[in-house]
Design a protein around this motif. Structure first.
Motif, mmCIF file in Angstrom:
data_model
loop_
_atom_site.group_PDB
_atom_site.id
_atom_site.type_symbol
_atom_site.label_atom_id
_atom_site.label_comp_id
_atom_site.label_asym_id
_atom_site.label_seq_id
_atom_site.Cartn_x
_atom_site.Cartn_y
_atom_site.Cartn_z
ATOM 1 N N GLN A 177 -27.218 -15.929 -24.922
ATOM 2 C CA GLN A 177 -26.494 -17.046 -25.266
ATOM 3 C C GLN A 177 -26.867 -18.424 -24.877
ATOM 4 O O GLN A 177 -27.585 -18.510 -23.587
ATOM 5 N N ILE A 178 -26.930 -19.451 -25.412
ATOM 6 C CA ILE A 178 -27.365 -20.793 -25.257
ATOM 7 C C ILE A 178 -26.731 -21.283 -23.828
ATOM 8 O O ILE A 178 -25.701 -20.820 -23.407
ATOM 9 N N ASN A 179 -27.584 -22.022 -23.245
ATOM 10 C CA ASN A 179 -27.025 -22.939 -21.830
ATOM 11 C C ASN A 179 -26.809 -21.817 -21.073
ATOM 12 O O ASN A 179 -25.801 -21.911 -19.931
ATOM 13 N N SER A 220 -60.500 -13.233 -10.810
ATOM 14 C CA SER A 220 -59.820 -14.183 -11.716
ATOM 15 C C SER A 220 -60.204 -14.045 -12.939
ATOM 16 O O SER A 220 -59.632 -14.600 -13.993
ATOM 17 N N SER A 221 -61.035 -13.061 -13.509
ATOM 18 C CA SER A 221 -61.127 -12.914 -14.907
ATOM 19 C C SER A 221 -60.023 -11.933 -15.487
ATOM 20 O O SER A 221 -59.889 -11.883 -16.814
ATOM 21 N N LYS A 222 -59.338 -11.272 -14.556
ATOM 22 C CA LYS A 222 -58.115 -10.418 -15.013
ATOM 23 C C LYS A 222 -56.839 -11.174 -15.205
ATOM 24 O O LYS A 222 -56.642 -11.871 -13.784
ATOM 25 N N TYR A 223 -56.440 -11.468 -16.342
ATOM 26 C CA TYR A 223 -55.037 -11.905 -16.427
ATOM 27 C C TYR A 223 -54.152 -11.215 -17.387
ATOM 28 O O TYR A 223 -54.581 -10.462 -18.290
ATOM 29 N N ARG A 224 -52.936 -11.474 -17.671
ATOM 30 C CA ARG A 224 -52.061 -11.216 -18.716
ATOM 31 C C ARG A 224 -51.124 -12.290 -19.084
ATOM 32 O O ARG A 224 -50.561 -12.917 -18.302
ATOM 33 N N ASP A 225 -51.184 -12.769 -20.333
ATOM 34 C CA ASP A 225 -50.021 -13.717 -20.882
ATOM 35 C C ASP A 225 -48.746 -12.997 -21.277
ATOM 36 O O ASP A 225 -49.068 -12.010 -22.161
ATOM 37 N N LEU A 226 -47.713 -13.308 -20.600
ATOM 38 C CA LEU A 226 -46.538 -12.860 -20.881
ATOM 39 C C LEU A 226 -45.977 -13.576 -22.055
ATOM 40 O O LEU A 226 -45.695 -14.873 -21.548
ATOM 41 N N ILE A 227 -45.473 -13.234 -23.137
ATOM 42 C CA ILE A 227 -44.790 -13.974 -23.977
ATOM 43 C C ILE A 227 -43.432 -13.348 -24.136
ATOM 44 O O ILE A 227 -43.069 -12.231 -24.441
ATOM 45 N N LEU A 228 -42.391 -14.144 -23.556
ATOM 46 C CA LEU A 228 -40.995 -13.752 -23.678
ATOM 47 C C LEU A 228 -40.329 -14.191 -24.985
ATOM 48 O O LEU A 228 -40.286 -15.316 -25.400
ATOM 49 N N HIS A 229 -39.616 -13.336 -25.643
ATOM 50 C CA HIS A 229 -39.068 -13.524 -26.917
ATOM 51 C C HIS A 229 -37.659 -13.241 -26.723
ATOM 52 O O HIS A 229 -37.181 -12.041 -26.204
ATOM 53 N N ALA A 230 -36.681 -14.098 -27.440
ATOM 54 C CA ALA A 230 -35.280 -14.184 -27.273
ATOM 55 C C ALA A 230 -34.531 -14.702 -28.580
ATOM 56 O O ALA A 230 -35.335 -15.730 -28.832
ATOM 57 N N ARG A 231 -33.732 -14.142 -29.006
ATOM 58 C CA ARG A 231 -32.770 -14.685 -29.994
ATOM 59 C C ARG A 231 -31.696 -15.343 -29.459
ATOM 60 O O ARG A 231 -31.025 -14.649 -28.701
ATOM 61 N N VAL A 232 -31.474 -16.362 -29.670
ATOM 62 C CA VAL A 232 -30.503 -17.340 -28.532
ATOM 63 C C VAL A 232 -29.238 -17.841 -29.572
ATOM 64 O O VAL A 232 -29.405 -18.529 -30.561
ATOM 65 N N LEU A 233 -27.912 -17.387 -29.353
ATOM 66 C CA LEU A 233 -26.823 -17.529 -30.130
ATOM 67 C C LEU A 233 -26.387 -18.868 -29.786
ATOM 68 O O LEU A 233 -26.215 -19.205 -28.436
ATOM 69 N N GLY A 234 -25.821 -19.724 -30.619
ATOM 70 C CA GLY A 234 -25.320 -20.916 -30.188
ATOM 71 C C GLY A 234 -23.853 -20.980 -29.844
ATOM 72 O O GLY A 234 -23.316 -19.771 -29.869
ATOM 73 N N LYS A 235 -23.350 -21.930 -29.301
ATOM 74 C CA LYS A 235 -22.109 -21.799 -28.803
ATOM 75 C C LYS A 235 -20.886 -21.309 -29.856
ATOM 76 O O LYS A 235 -21.139 -22.060 -31.105
ATOM 77 N N GLY A 236 -20.140 -20.720 -29.455
ATOM 78 C CA GLY A 236 -19.011 -20.212 -30.504
ATOM 79 C C GLY A 236 -19.618 -19.179 -31.373
ATOM 80 O O GLY A 236 -18.907 -18.539 -32.426
ATOM 81 N N ASN A 284 -25.365 -29.001 -20.145
ATOM 82 C CA ASN A 284 -25.877 -29.087 -21.328
ATOM 83 C C ASN A 284 -24.954 -28.818 -22.409
ATOM 84 O O ASN A 284 -25.630 -28.361 -23.373
ATOM 85 N N ASP A 285 -23.844 -29.177 -22.431
ATOM 86 C CA ASP A 285 -22.925 -28.692 -23.510
ATOM 87 C C ASP A 285 -22.883 -29.815 -24.638
ATOM 88 O O ASP A 285 -22.883 -31.076 -24.629
ATOM 89 N N SER A 286 -23.571 -29.359 -25.687
ATOM 90 C CA SER A 286 -23.926 -30.295 -26.929
ATOM 91 C C SER A 286 -22.437 -30.868 -27.417
ATOM 92 O O SER A 286 -22.693 -31.884 -28.429
ATOM 93 N N ASP A 287 -21.387 -30.297 -27.205
ATOM 94 C CA ASP A 287 -20.240 -30.936 -27.948
ATOM 95 C C ASP A 287 -19.632 -32.067 -27.058
ATOM 96 O O ASP A 287 -18.924 -32.866 -27.674
ATOM 97 N N VAL A 288 -20.093 -32.241 -25.913
ATOM 98 C CA VAL A 288 -19.494 -33.308 -25.172
ATOM 99 C C VAL A 288 -20.762 -34.458 -25.022
ATOM 100 O O VAL A 288 -21.809 -34.054 -24.777
ATOM 101 N N THR A 289 -20.218 -35.605 -25.315
ATOM 102 C CA THR A 289 -21.040 -36.645 -25.399
ATOM 103 C C THR A 289 -20.224 -38.105 -25.094
ATOM 104 O O THR A 289 -19.093 -38.287 -25.413
ATOM 105 N N ASP A 290 -21.081 -39.124 -24.479
ATOM 106 C CA ASP A 290 -20.386 -40.073 -24.093
ATOM 107 C C ASP A 290 -20.664 -41.345 -25.068
ATOM 108 O O ASP A 290 -20.127 -42.256 -25.396
#
Length: 162
Positions: free
Chosen positions: A47-49, A116-132, A151-157
């Motif tokens: 969920q977002i935010n 130092s030649s050994k590494y792993r790239d972690l790619i985190l995948h998520a589907r984020v649902l918007g407010k409501g 970070n509520d996108s519905d509230v602004t000055d």
């Protein structure tokens, strides 16, 4: 039957109901897929935010101690790691910020302290649902740590143009 009864029955038809067997059979584990030095970690719906703590295990040959750049990614931070009991990988704990809607992919690189030649790239995948847009059932190993109300996108000055 009155019109109000018809409306109430019609509204109840639009709710989604799952039987207990269907819910139990849903894959609730974090999916981890490997290709060369890349590890794709599929977190499912979030969920977002929200800031989530994500705990999962990877198989790797990085040795006991690993290193990472804490400034590499603003939205995904490795907070803890430990080698697995069998020595074949690591248990990782990452704080993940679901900062925008839709599909998010965040990258973190972990490296072996010994080689130092050994590494792993972690790619985190998520589907984020918007407010409501609903509250997702979190997969095992994912816990919500914080709701980012600032970070509520519905509230602004901003008053707009005159």
């Amino acid at each position: 039957m009155s019109d109000s009864q018809n409306v109430n029955e019609a509204n109840s038809d639009h709710k989604v109901h799952f039987e207990a067997v269907q819910v139990q059979s849903h894959d609730s584990e974090i999916a981890v897929k490997y290709s060369d030095c890349r590890v794709d970690v599929h977190l499912g719906f979030l969920q977002i935010n929200r800031i989530y703590q994500v705990t999962f295990t990877i198989v790797d040959d990085l040795g006991e101690d690993i290193s990472f750049d804490p400034l590499q990614n603003l939205h995904a931070k490795l907070t803890k790691y430990e080698p697995t009991e069998d020595g074949e990988g690591h248990i990782l704990v990452i704080n993940f910020h679901a900062h925008r809607e839709k599909l998010i992919q965040e990258r973190l690189t972990i490296k072996s302290e010994c080689d130092s030649s050994k590494y792993r790239d972690l790619i985190l995948h998520a589907r984020v649902l918007g407010k409501g847009k609903g509250t997702p059932a979190l997969r095992n190993g994912i816990h919500c740590l914080q709701v980012d109300e600032d970070n509520d996108s519905d509230v602004t000055d901003w008053q707009g143009f005159d």
